[in-house]
Design a protein around this motif. Sequence first.
Motif, PDB file in Angstrom:
ATOM      1  N   SER A 132       0.824  -1.208   0.000  1.00 45.43           N
ATOM      2  CA  SER A 132       0.000   0.000   0.000  1.00 45.43           C
ATOM      3  C   SER A 132       0.860   1.260   0.000  1.00 45.43           C
ATOM      4  CB  SER A 132      -0.941  -0.006   1.210  1.00 45.43           C
ATOM      5  OG  SER A 132      -0.209   0.075   2.422  1.00 45.43           O
ATOM      6  N   THR A 133       2.006   1.216   0.694  1.00 46.59           N
ATOM      7  CA  THR A 133       2.914   2.369   0.688  1.00 46.59           C
ATOM      8  C   THR A 133       3.436   2.639  -0.714  1.00 46.59           C
ATOM      9  OG1 THR A 133       3.617   1.948   2.975  1.00 46.59           O
ATOM     10  CG2 THR A 133       5.078   3.294   1.604  1.00 46.59           C
ATOM     11  N   VAL A 134       3.859   1.591  -1.400  1.00 45.66           N
ATOM     12  CA  VAL A 134       4.362   1.722  -2.770  1.00 45.66           C
ATOM     13  C   VAL A 134       3.265   2.227  -3.691  1.00 45.66           C
ATOM     14  CG1 VAL A 134       5.262   0.461  -4.767  1.00 45.66           C
ATOM     15  CG2 VAL A 134       6.145  -0.026  -2.477  1.00 45.66           C
ATOM     16  N   ASN A 140       0.577   9.054  -6.280  1.00 50.61           N
ATOM     17  CA  ASN A 140       0.782  10.479  -6.046  1.00 50.61           C
ATOM     18  C   ASN A 140       1.773  11.067  -7.051  1.00 50.61           C
ATOM     19  OD1 ASN A 140       0.681  13.005  -4.388  1.00 50.61           O
ATOM     20  ND2 ASN A 140       2.808  12.473  -4.008  1.00 50.61           N
ATOM     21  N   GLN A 141       2.898  10.395  -7.250  1.00 49.67           N
ATOM     22  CA  GLN A 141       3.884  10.903  -8.192  1.00 49.67           C
ATOM     23  C   GLN A 141       3.369  10.854  -9.636  1.00 49.67           C
ATOM     24  OE1 GLN A 141       6.569  12.471  -7.356  1.00 49.67           O
ATOM     25  NE2 GLN A 141       6.273  12.074  -5.178  1.00 49.67           N
ATOM     26  N   ALA A 170      11.276  10.399 -10.004  1.00 48.36           N
ATOM     27  CA  ALA A 170      10.411  10.846  -8.914  1.00 48.36           C
ATOM     28  C   ALA A 170       9.761   9.668  -8.205  1.00 48.36           C
ATOM     29  CB  ALA A 170       9.339  11.791  -9.462  1.00 48.36           C
ATOM     30  N   VAL A 171       9.275   8.697  -8.978  1.00 46.72           N
ATOM     31  CA  VAL A 171       8.603   7.539  -8.378  1.00 46.72           C
ATOM     32  C   VAL A 171       9.587   6.722  -7.550  1.00 46.72           C
ATOM     33  CG1 VAL A 171       7.453   5.349  -8.881  1.00 46.72           C
ATOM     34  CG2 VAL A 171       6.815   7.404 -10.147  1.00 46.72           C
ATOM     35  N   ILE A 172      10.747   6.429  -8.128  1.00 44.15           N
ATOM     36  CA  ILE A 172      11.740   5.610  -7.415  1.00 44.15           C
ATOM     37  C   ILE A 172      12.204   6.309  -6.143  1.00 44.15           C
ATOM     38  CG2 ILE A 172      14.056   4.634  -7.561  1.00 44.15           C
ATOM     39  CD1 ILE A 172      13.535   4.171 -10.556  1.00 44.15           C
ATOM     40  N   ALA A 207       8.834  12.220   1.893  1.00 49.25           N
ATOM     41  CA  ALA A 207       8.866  11.554   0.588  1.00 49.25           C
ATOM     42  C   ALA A 207       8.220  12.412  -0.487  1.00 49.25           C
ATOM     43  CB  ALA A 207       8.157  10.206   0.676  1.00 49.25           C
ATOM     44  N   VAL A 208       7.138  13.085  -0.131  1.00 49.44           N
ATOM     45  CA  VAL A 208       6.425  13.933  -1.094  1.00 49.44           C
ATOM     46  C   VAL A 208       7.083  15.297  -1.209  1.00 49.44           C
ATOM     47  CG1 VAL A 208       4.251  15.096  -1.582  1.00 49.44           C
ATOM     48  CG2 VAL A 208       4.249  12.741  -0.750  1.00 49.44           C
ATOM     49  N   GLY A 209       7.419  15.907  -0.054  1.00 51.16           N
ATOM     50  CA  GLY A 209       7.963  17.255  -0.060  1.00 51.16           C
ATOM     51  C   GLY A 209       9.309  17.350  -0.736  1.00 51.16           C
ATOM     52  N   ARG A 210      10.134  16.318  -0.629  1.00 52.80           N
ATOM     53  CA  ARG A 210      11.471  16.341  -1.216  1.00 52.80           C
ATOM     54  C   ARG A 210      11.402  16.476  -2.736  1.00 52.80           C
ATOM     55  NH1 ARG A 210      15.417  17.134  -3.176  1.00 52.80           N
ATOM     56  NH2 ARG A 210      17.511  16.303  -2.900  1.00 52.80           N
ATOM     57  N   LEU A 211      10.313  16.003  -3.337  1.00 50.25           N
ATOM     58  CA  LEU A 211      10.225  15.966  -4.794  1.00 50.25           C
ATOM     59  C   LEU A 211       9.154  16.889  -5.339  1.00 50.25           C
ATOM     60  CD1 LEU A 211      10.339  12.092  -4.880  1.00 50.25           C
ATOM     61  CD2 LEU A 211      12.196  13.568  -5.596  1.00 50.25           C
TER      62      LEU A 211
END
Length: 253
Positions: A132-134, A140-141, A170-172, A207-211
């Motif tokens: 589910s995390t993946v 999102n990406q 971005a996904v990786i 994870a989201v903010g970094r990208l």
Amino acid sequence: MADTATTASAAAASAANTSTDAPPFQLGKPRFQQTSFYGRFRHFLDIIDPRTLFVTERRLREAVQLLEDYKHGTLRPGVTNEQLWSAQKIKQAILHPDTNEKIFMPFRMSGYIPFGTPIVVGLLLPNQTLASTVFWQWLNQSHNACVNYANRNATKPSPASKFIQGYLGAVISAVSIAVGLNVLVQKANKFTPATRLLVQRFVPFPAVGRLSCRRVPGCSSLCKALCAWQPLAWPCRWPSASSRRCQRSRHPN
């Protein structure tokens, strides 16, 4: 008697026009002053206004025609500044500034909140498994990459490989950060179960903010929205060929 009624109607119409707080219309310019935080805030709200998602095809054609009439000096009498600002808002929310084609609804800036909110909820679901995390990080990406691509600067075509590389990167990266942090939290023996659960809730943010601003280059509408929010601080990575879409010329940095 008829003259009196006509005069009264004209006076009422004039009063209605003068009572509006709409500033004088300027084609391609923001309605609200960009020199203050409040003005940029209102401009940003205009861009993400989800009501433009429900504009009919007929209303869109009317808005485009109204702006064309204004541009060529053939505007019919009685058109107010409010109508012109509304027409420009509709056109900019739906049509791409370079191709003049309709942007797919989920990838418009006005659709970012209604279509992106379910994804954010999925990212913050408790007790997530590895799968589910993946999945939520990938979704999102993928959504963000599609938004960037749909609003790209189309005046300078870029090879598809460039967008694919940005998307895969971005996904990786997002998946690696989210999974890695989850593993670290689970192995932290000093955390109580309650603390571990609380920390895991915040794993999606790095994870989201970094990208958030390094996904896919070539975005014009997104740049306009971000520059409107922080015109003196946000790095304009997606310059548009059209100054009406990106106001960086007014706020060089």
